[in-house]
Each structure stands twice: as C-alpha cells, then as structure tokens.
Design a protein around this motif. Structure first.
Motif, PDB file in Angstrom:
ATOM      1  N   VAL A   1       0.838  -1.199   0.000  1.00 25.08           N
ATOM      2  CA  VAL A   1       0.000   0.000   0.000  1.00 25.08           C
ATOM      3  C   VAL A   1       0.876   1.253   0.000  1.00 25.08           C
ATOM      4  O   VAL A   1       0.549   2.254  -0.625  1.00 25.08           O
ATOM      5  CB  VAL A   1      -0.940   0.001   1.222  1.00 25.08           C
ATOM      6  N   ILE A   2       1.993   1.182   0.725  1.00 23.19           N
ATOM      7  CA  ILE A   2       2.954   2.283   0.710  1.00 23.19           C
ATOM      8  C   ILE A   2       4.277   1.712   0.248  1.00 23.19           C
ATOM      9  O   ILE A   2       4.802   0.781   0.855  1.00 23.19           O
ATOM     10  CB  ILE A   2       3.087   2.928   2.096  1.00 23.19           C
ATOM     11  N   ASN A   3       4.771   2.245  -0.849  1.00 20.43           N
ATOM     12  CA  ASN A   3       5.916   1.628  -1.490  1.00 20.43           C
ATOM     13  C   ASN A   3       7.105   2.586  -1.482  1.00 20.43           C
ATOM     14  O   ASN A   3       7.246   3.417  -2.372  1.00 20.43           O
ATOM     15  CB  ASN A   3       5.522   1.222  -2.920  1.00 20.43           C
ATOM     16  N   ASP A   4       7.912   2.483  -0.443  1.00 22.35           N
ATOM     17  CA  ASP A   4       9.188   3.186  -0.403  1.00 22.35           C
ATOM     18  C   ASP A   4       9.031   4.705  -0.548  1.00 22.35           C
ATOM     19  O   ASP A   4       9.456   5.291  -1.539  1.00 22.35           O
ATOM     20  CB  ASP A   4      10.108   2.633  -1.505  1.00 22.35           C
ATOM     21  N   ILE A   5       8.400   5.311   0.430  1.00 17.14           N
ATOM     22  CA  ILE A   5       8.187   6.761   0.398  1.00 17.14           C
ATOM     23  C   ILE A   5       9.162   7.455   1.343  1.00 17.14           C
ATOM     24  O   ILE A   5       9.364   7.007   2.470  1.00 17.14           O
ATOM     25  CB  ILE A   5       6.729   7.090   0.797  1.00 17.14           C
ATOM     26  N   SER A   6       9.799   8.515   0.858  1.00 16.54           N
ATOM     27  CA  SER A   6      10.666   9.339   1.705  1.00 16.54           C
ATOM     28  C   SER A   6      10.368  10.807   1.445  1.00 16.54           C
ATOM     29  O   SER A   6      10.220  11.207   0.291  1.00 16.54           O
ATOM     30  CB  SER A   6      12.148   9.094   1.379  1.00 16.54           C
ATOM     31  N   PHE A   7      10.232  11.586   2.500  1.00 19.98           N
ATOM     32  CA  PHE A   7      10.147  13.051   2.340  1.00 19.98           C
ATOM     33  C   PHE A   7      10.368  13.729   3.684  1.00 19.98           C
ATOM     34  O   PHE A   7      10.332  13.077   4.739  1.00 19.98           O
ATOM     35  CB  PHE A   7       8.796  13.477   1.735  1.00 19.98           C
ATOM     36  N   ASN A   8      10.631  15.028   3.636  1.00 21.12           N
ATOM     37  CA  ASN A   8      10.797  15.821   4.849  1.00 21.12           C
ATOM     38  C   ASN A   8       9.790  16.957   4.855  1.00 21.12           C
ATOM     39  O   ASN A   8       9.408  17.442   3.801  1.00 21.12           O
ATOM     40  CB  ASN A   8      12.179  16.481   4.884  1.00 21.12           C
ATOM     41  N   VAL A   9       9.397  17.382   6.047  1.00 18.59           N
ATOM     42  CA  VAL A   9       8.611  18.605   6.162  1.00 18.59           C
ATOM     43  C   VAL A   9       9.321  19.508   7.146  1.00 18.59           C
ATOM     44  O   VAL A   9       9.641  19.091   8.261  1.00 18.59           O
ATOM     45  CB  VAL A   9       7.179  18.311   6.663  1.00 18.59           C
TER      46      VAL A   9
END
Lengths: 247, 285
Positions: free
Chosen positions: B24-32
């Motif tokens: 359902v979630i496939n290798d997500i990266s991010f910053n806030v």
C-alpha cells in the motif's frame, strides 16, 4: 477475540488501580453520568421484573406447599430464592438487555465514526476516557439495583401472602427475616458484582472492536448480549457451586 | 524538547507498508520543515490516508522510519506516542466530533485533558477558537444539530485548541462551500506564516491545494509520482500529474484498477481453457 478481551481487562485494571497514583485520575462526573444512564433509568424495569418474580415464586411455592399444609414456609422460599439466585441473575439479565447492549452500540458507533481514533490522536486513552467510567458505574449500580430489586421481589411475595393466603404483614416479615442469613444477601451481592464486571467488559470489548460500519455495530451489539448472557449464567452456576455446594 | 529551526519537523525515510502481499505504501521518503505546508494529493485509494496514519503513529510500517520532532515514532510505546501527540492537532475527514458532547465541550476536551487551565480560561480559549473558524455562538449545540461542513470546522477548532506546532488535516475543505473553503485556507496560511505552525494537508481540492501549499507531493499506487513547489507541480511534464491537477477523465491514470484486475482473473483467464476443451471435444468426437 479472547486476546482482545484479556487485554481490555488488563488495561482497565491499570487505569483504575495504577494510573490514579501516577496523577492520571479518571473523571468523576463521567461516572455519575453513566450511573444515571446504566442504573437510575433502569429502576422501573427492574422493579417490574422483580415484583413479577416475587409474585410468581410465592404463587408456585403456595401451590406446592399448600398440599402439605406448609404454606407457612412460602416467605422462606421467596426470600431465599430472591436473595441467592433470582435477584442477582434476573436483574443482570435486565441490565444486559438494556444497558450492556446500549454501551456496545454506543462505543461501536463511536468506533465506526472515527471518534475513538480521534481520542487516541488527541492523546486521550479510550479505555481511560470511555471504559473506566462505564465500568465503575456498572460496578456500583448493578449491586445497587440488585438490592433494590430484592426489596421489590420480597414485596411481590408479600402481596400474594397477604391477599391470597392468610398471612398478616408482620407475620410475613418475621418469617422472611428469620429464614435468611446475612450470607444469603452477601452471596447475592458478590454475584452481582462479578456479573457487573462480566457484563460491562464484554459490552465495551464488543463496542471497541467493531468493524464494518452500521452492520458491524448491529452484529457487535447482538454478540455482546448473547456472550454476556451465557458468561453470566455459567458464572452463576459456578458461584452457586462454590458458595452453597462446595463447603 | 524544542526543535532547532532548520531540522525537519517530519522525516519519513523509506517507508513501506504491506497488507499481506499488497503493497500500500511503497518506499516513500520526504521531509517537512518548520512553517511549511505540505499538501499530499492523489486519487482515492492511493494510500494517502494510510500514509497519514503511519505519520501520526496509529499504524506501524512494515519497514522504514518516521520521525516527528526528531523522535522515531514507529518504535514508540503507547505512552511515548501520547506525549508526541499532545504537540500536534489532527482534523479528521468527517470531523470525528464526539456525538455525546456539545460543540463547546468537544473543543474544550483536549484542554480539559491536557492542561491545568481553569474553567474560565478554557471557555475563553474555546470561544476564541470557534470564532477563528466562524462558529461563535454554536457552543451549546450537539454535533447532530449542525451541518457536515460545520462539524469539520469544529473539528479544526478542536485540532487547534492546544495551539499545536503541527497540524494534520484530512480533506479539510471537502463539503465546505467556496467561501468557507477560502476562510479555512486563509486560517491555515495565517497560522503557518504568522505562528510558524507546520501543516500537512491531504486534499483533493486543487484550488485550495495551490492556495496553501509551499510544497506538494502527488501519490499514485503507494509511491510518490511527483513532488515539488506548487509551480513545479503546475508545470510538471508528467502526464499523470497534469491529468490529476486539471481533473481530466482521459489520461494515463487508470480508472477502477482493482476492477480491471478482477475482470482479468474472472473472464480473461478461463477463456483459453474453455477453448482448449472445445478443441479437445472436437478431436475426440
């Protein structure tokens, strides 16, 4: 299913007995609100049930005992049956049907409409906020309703003895009080305390684990009533065995 | 624990979540970063809400890491998660107000539970927050007595009751009329610009998204299709992004993917088998 139920019980014990000593006290006003809902609003139903049971017991007892010329023992039979068995069991049945199902449906609806999740995200523990007040209210109100029901049941027996058999009021009261010991009352009270625990934890557990919308709420409510009834009746048999058959 | 101004408020690294063998979630990266407004968009069922649930710690990932205020939330116990949650507010899609409490009591709930403020102070804060969302005077109504859009605004007031450093909104403007949408957007802008609140907003509403976002992420099938500033997204050459932000029915994004798969299994596969059997029967006959 059973795992969830045991986990709920453990977490309940934590929030009732441990957390208050770490400064996380449960809300007293919520307990009173639930006591009114679970207990006070059920009094009329409990009264009607208990009165009918008292009358029925007295009539059945009179029918059998009259043949042996022993109607004098009708108050004994009414008193003992009500204090030991009929009072705690039938009043628990009423409370399961009325308050247990309502609690399961309410918590289930809250689960379905994301309210439980919202509480968790607000860092409010649902067990502390929702289950503990209902648990304590039930633990106080079911025995209280049972005492109340016992009075009304004995009153029902009196009505039969006074108006259908030739008892006078004083004679009925004397006979009834003479037959019963304090243990008869206490055993009934212990039973209703245990029933309170069973009924409310099963109802809350069913509600908190609802899945699948309105249909799920309906199923959980039905399941909570059936499970609570079965668990209560089996426990009653076990407790009667321990209290009156074991020693 | 104060967060240094330049370190990210939310840090998601290599997040993966599987339900059985469905990813359902496939290798997500991010910053806030602090003061940013991140808009997460994507079609229904693309994993937006699941992603949000992982960030707030109500779901555990299969692998990967989520840090909020510099603390790893995926390995925390309930008690630690609760202490992080006191620092953020969340607005649910349906508002998720407690039906048994009045509007005022709903907004007051986090204040009663987590602060030592007096009743008078709490009433004052409740009034102020309800005024911010344009609902002063509605304190004594039950959630059942107000409209869906109003419930959502009460939910926003409740999410803001503790003056959070971080606000999560799940479709804050769906069900609101255009004017109220603008009011809610302006409120978000005011809080992020003026008071350095950080916001993560999941939305379908493109007007609102471009109005408030400082950065945008578009999800598709559980992974990030595109990310960047609103301008970068608007000018993205990616046809999926263009189809989504312009709301076109025709384009690279498949409709009803699951149903297509279903049909594939139900009808397409058996056919060769039936055909083979026909041939077999013809031969033997």
């Amino acid at each position: 299913m059973l795992k969830n139920y045991l986990r709920l019980n453990l977490s309940l014990l934590y929030w009732v007995f441990v957390a208050p000593f770490t400064g996380q006290f449960f809300s007293i006003s919520q307990i009173f609100r639930q006591m009114v809902f679970i207990g006070v609003r059920a009094t009329s139903m409990v009264a009607l049930t208990a009165f009918s049971i008292g009358v029925t017991l007295a009539m059945q007892a009179a029918h059998s005992l009259q043949q042996m010329g022993a109607e004098i023992y009708v108050p004994d039979l009414v008193m003992l049956s009500i204090l030991r068995e009929m009072g705690p069991v039938l009043i628990a049945v009423i409370v399961i049907g009325r308050s247990g199902s309502a609690v399961a449906a309410e918590l289930g609806t809250m689960k379905v409409s994301e309210e439980i999740e919202a509480l968790e995200v607000m860092a409010i523990n649902p067990v502390q906020y929702l289950v503990v007040p209902r648990f304590l209210a039930m633990l106080i109100m079911l025995p209280a309703l049972t005492i109340f029901g016992n009075y009304i049941g004995v009153l029902g027996g009196w009505a039969v003895c006074r108006f259908a058999l030739n008892f006078n009021t004083a004679g009925y009261i004397m006979r009834a009080l003479e037959s019963a010991e304090t243990w008869d009352l206490y055993s009934g009270m212990i039973k209703s305390g245990v029933f309170a625990w069973i009924v409310i934890t099963i109802a809350c557990n069913a509600g908190l684990h609802v899945e699948g919308g309105a249909e799920g709420v309906g199923q959980a409510t039905t399941a909570s009533v059936v499970q609570a009834l079965l668990a209560m009746l089996v426990t009653n048999a076990i407790l009667t065995g321990i209290f009156f058959f074991g020693a | 624990m104060p967060t240094p101004a330049d370190s990210p408020v939310i840090e998601v690294v290599d997040l993966i979540r599987k339900f059985g063998d469905r990813t359902v979630i496939n290798d997500i990266s991010f910053n806030v970063r602090r003061g940013e407004t991140l808009v997460i968009m994507g079609g229904s069922g693309c994993g937006k809400s699941t992603l949000l649930r992982h960030i707030i710690g109500s779901m555990k990932p299969t692998s990967g890491s989520v840090k909020i205020f510099g603390q790893e939330i995926t390995t925390m116990n309930e008690h630690e998660i609760a202490s992080v949650r006191r620092r953020f507010g969340m607005l649910f899609q349906s508002g998720a107000l407690l039906a048994s409490l009045t509007v005022g009591e709903n907004v007051a709930l986090p204040l009663l539970q987590h602060t030592d403020n007096s009743v008078d102070e709490i009433e004052e804060i409740v009034e102020e927050k309800l005024q911010m969302v344009g609902l002063s005077g509605f304190e004594d109504l039950k959630p059942a007595e107000i409209s869906g859009g109003m419930k959502k605004r009460v939910g926003l007031a409740r999410a803001l009751a503790l003056d959070p450093e971080l606000l999560f909104s799940d479709e804050p403007t769906s069900g609101l009329d255009p004017i109220m949408t603008a009011v809610v957007d302006q409120l978000t802008l005011k809080l992020t610009h003026g008071e350095h609140m950080t916001a993560v907003v999941v939305t379908h509403d493109m007007t609102s998204a471009f109005r408030i976002a400082t950065r945008m992420i578009m999800l598709g099938h559980g992974s990030i299709v595109a990310q960047g500033t609103p301008d970068e997204i608007r000018n993205s050459p990616n046809p999926e992004v263009q189809q989504f932000i312009n709301g076109e029915a025709d384009g690279p994004i498949p409709l009803n993917l699951s149903q297509d798969e279903h049909e594939h299994h139900q009808h397409v596969k058996p056919r060769p088998f039936i055909a083979a059997r026909h041939r077999f029967h013809r031969k033997t006959a």
